[in-house]
Design a protein around this motif. Structure first.
Motif, PDB file in Angstrom:
ATOM      1  N   GLU A   1      49.222  45.796  41.694  1.00 15.02           N
ATOM      2  CA  GLU A   1      48.344  45.793  42.876  1.00 15.02           C
ATOM      3  C   GLU A   1      47.648  47.136  43.059  1.00 15.02           C
ATOM      4  OE1 GLU A   1      47.802  42.949  44.337  1.00 15.02           O
ATOM      5  OE2 GLU A   1      49.278  42.056  42.983  1.00 15.02           O
TER       6      GLU A   1
ATOM      7  N   PRO B   1      42.900  46.700  43.081  1.00 19.50           N
ATOM      8  CA  PRO B   1      42.412  45.420  43.594  1.00 19.50           C
ATOM      9  C   PRO B   1      40.905  45.234  43.482  1.00 19.50           C
ATOM     10  CG  PRO B   1      43.016  46.891  45.403  1.00 19.50           C
ATOM     11  CD  PRO B   1      43.509  47.525  44.140  1.00 19.50           C
TER      12      PRO B   1
ATOM     13  N   LYS C   1      40.220  44.126  39.855  1.00 16.50           N
ATOM     14  CA  LYS C   1      40.891  42.845  39.618  1.00 16.50           C
ATOM     15  C   LYS C   1      40.173  41.701  40.338  1.00 16.50           C
ATOM     16  CE  LYS C   1      45.359  40.570  40.492  1.00 16.50           C
ATOM     17  NZ  LYS C   1      46.730  40.771  41.038  1.00 16.50           N
ATOM     18  N   ASN C   2      39.955  41.837  41.618  1.00 16.54           N
ATOM     19  CA  ASN C   2      39.343  40.758  42.392  1.00 16.54           C
ATOM     20  C   ASN C   2      37.901  40.507  41.982  1.00 16.54           C
ATOM     21  OD1 ASN C   2      41.702  40.425  43.867  1.00 16.54           O
ATOM     22  ND2 ASN C   2      41.066  41.858  45.469  1.00 16.54           N
TER      23      ASN C   2
END
Length: 334
Positions: free
Chosen positions: A208, A211, A214-215
């Motif tokens: 995490e 983010p 990644k998102n």
């Protein structure tokens, strides 16, 4: 050092082996243990365009997203090897405008877009058509944000490139000095072991910590590539997957649900063979369920038929049995 690549795929024509494709498969499990098919001897390979999300990840610490109010779509294109379609170019022009820059500031060469239909629309190409223009746009925007020189941002000793180098070294958990060269677009590129690159994708997409990257990639598969591009095709097969392909026969895929990463590296850069190996491996790993996947998307991405010019099938591409056995044993150990 002698590399020991393994046979991964064969092209069979009328029951005879016509072509064989050698390379390596690296798998990182949810506990970050590395499993290899083919003996890499930890030899360093250049990441090529698989490096783009690793390079872009420096924005997390610099707060670049907030500085420019970047959307997920804008970040995605900056991680892409895009096909130069209007949807890609429009987003990039918007980022350049936010940073008070123009396409003339880009140092990537003006070459034809990867999309063949777009190629026919222009007599003169722009640097924005270059599939690496997203990476260059983000590099320039970061330089503007940090007050760094934008004229020589590709110099390997530029503070931007030094920061990217340290980030890649950290993500890939490599302690030794990384070999460097220039990528096709003229930007510095570094090499790590395939194991290191696979760990880099794990740290980027299976934690995490990043983010924004990644998102942005996970939610925008078409922007990461475009029409008929392997990254886009793979991500459309399963929304849990994040894929990034690179020149030189390399492809990295992260499964954000199982927290696992797969890297395929061919010794000869055959894009079709690379996609077949990757997708067949993902099916055997249960990353792709044939019964739950759009069959039209799968048939297009997994093009195994050997055809004549009149579309008569005379053979097919076949994943080697030994690879299947390795995956079977791998599933039992993880």
């Amino acid at each position: 050092m002698k590399l020991k690549s393994a046979i991964l795929l064969q092209e069979i024509r009328n029951s005879l082996v016509e072509l064989e494709f050698y390379g390596y498969i690296i798998f990182c499990d949810k506990n970050k243990n590395i499993h290899s098919y083919g003996e890499t001897q930890h030899y360093p390979f250049f990441h090529r365009s698989c490096a783009k999300p690793l390079q872009a990840s420096i924005i997390q610490g610099l707060m670049t997203k907030d500085y420019y109010s970047l959307s997920e779509k804008e970040i995605a294109v900056c991680c892409a090897s895009h096909t130069g379609e209007p949807v890609h170019l429009e987003i990039l022009r918007g980022i350049l405008k936010k940073a008070n820059l123009t396409e003339k500031d880009l140092l990537c060469p003006a070459i034809e877009p990867l999309n063949k239909e777009e190629q026919k629309k222009f007599e003169v190409y722009s640097p924005l058509h270059n599939n690496c223009s997203g990476k260059h746009t983000l590099m320039l925007a970061i330089c503007r944000q940090m007050g760094w020189d934008t004229k020589n941002y590709l110099d390997i000793n530029h503070p931007l490139q030094k920061m990217i180098y340290k980030k890649i070294q950290t993500l890939c958990e490599e302690e030794t000095e990384l070999p460097a060269t220039l990528d096709g677009c003229g930007a510095p590129i570094w090499a790590t072991s395939l194991e290191g690159l696979t760990r880099g994708f794990y740290n980027l997409f299976c934690t995490e910590e990043y983010p924004d990257i990644k998102n942005s990639m996970q939610h925008n598969p078409y922007l990461i590539g475009g029409k008929d591009r392997p990254d886009t095709q793979i991500m459309e097969l399963n929304q849990d997957l994040i894929a990034k392909a690179g020149a030189g026969g390399i492809l990295c895929i992260a499964n954000t649900r199982t927290k696992e990463v797969l890297t395929v590296k061919l010794t000869a850069a055959d894009m079709r063979a690379r996609s077949i190996i990757a997708i067949e491996t993902m099916i055997k790993l249960d990353w792709i369920n044939k019964n739950k996947t759009d069959i039209n998307l799968l048939d297009k991405a997994l093009n195994k038929k050997v055809l004549t010019e009149t579309n008569r099938q005379v053979g097919e591409y076949v994943l080697c049995d030994a690879v299947g056995e390795w995956i079977k044993n791998l599933k039992q150990t993880v």
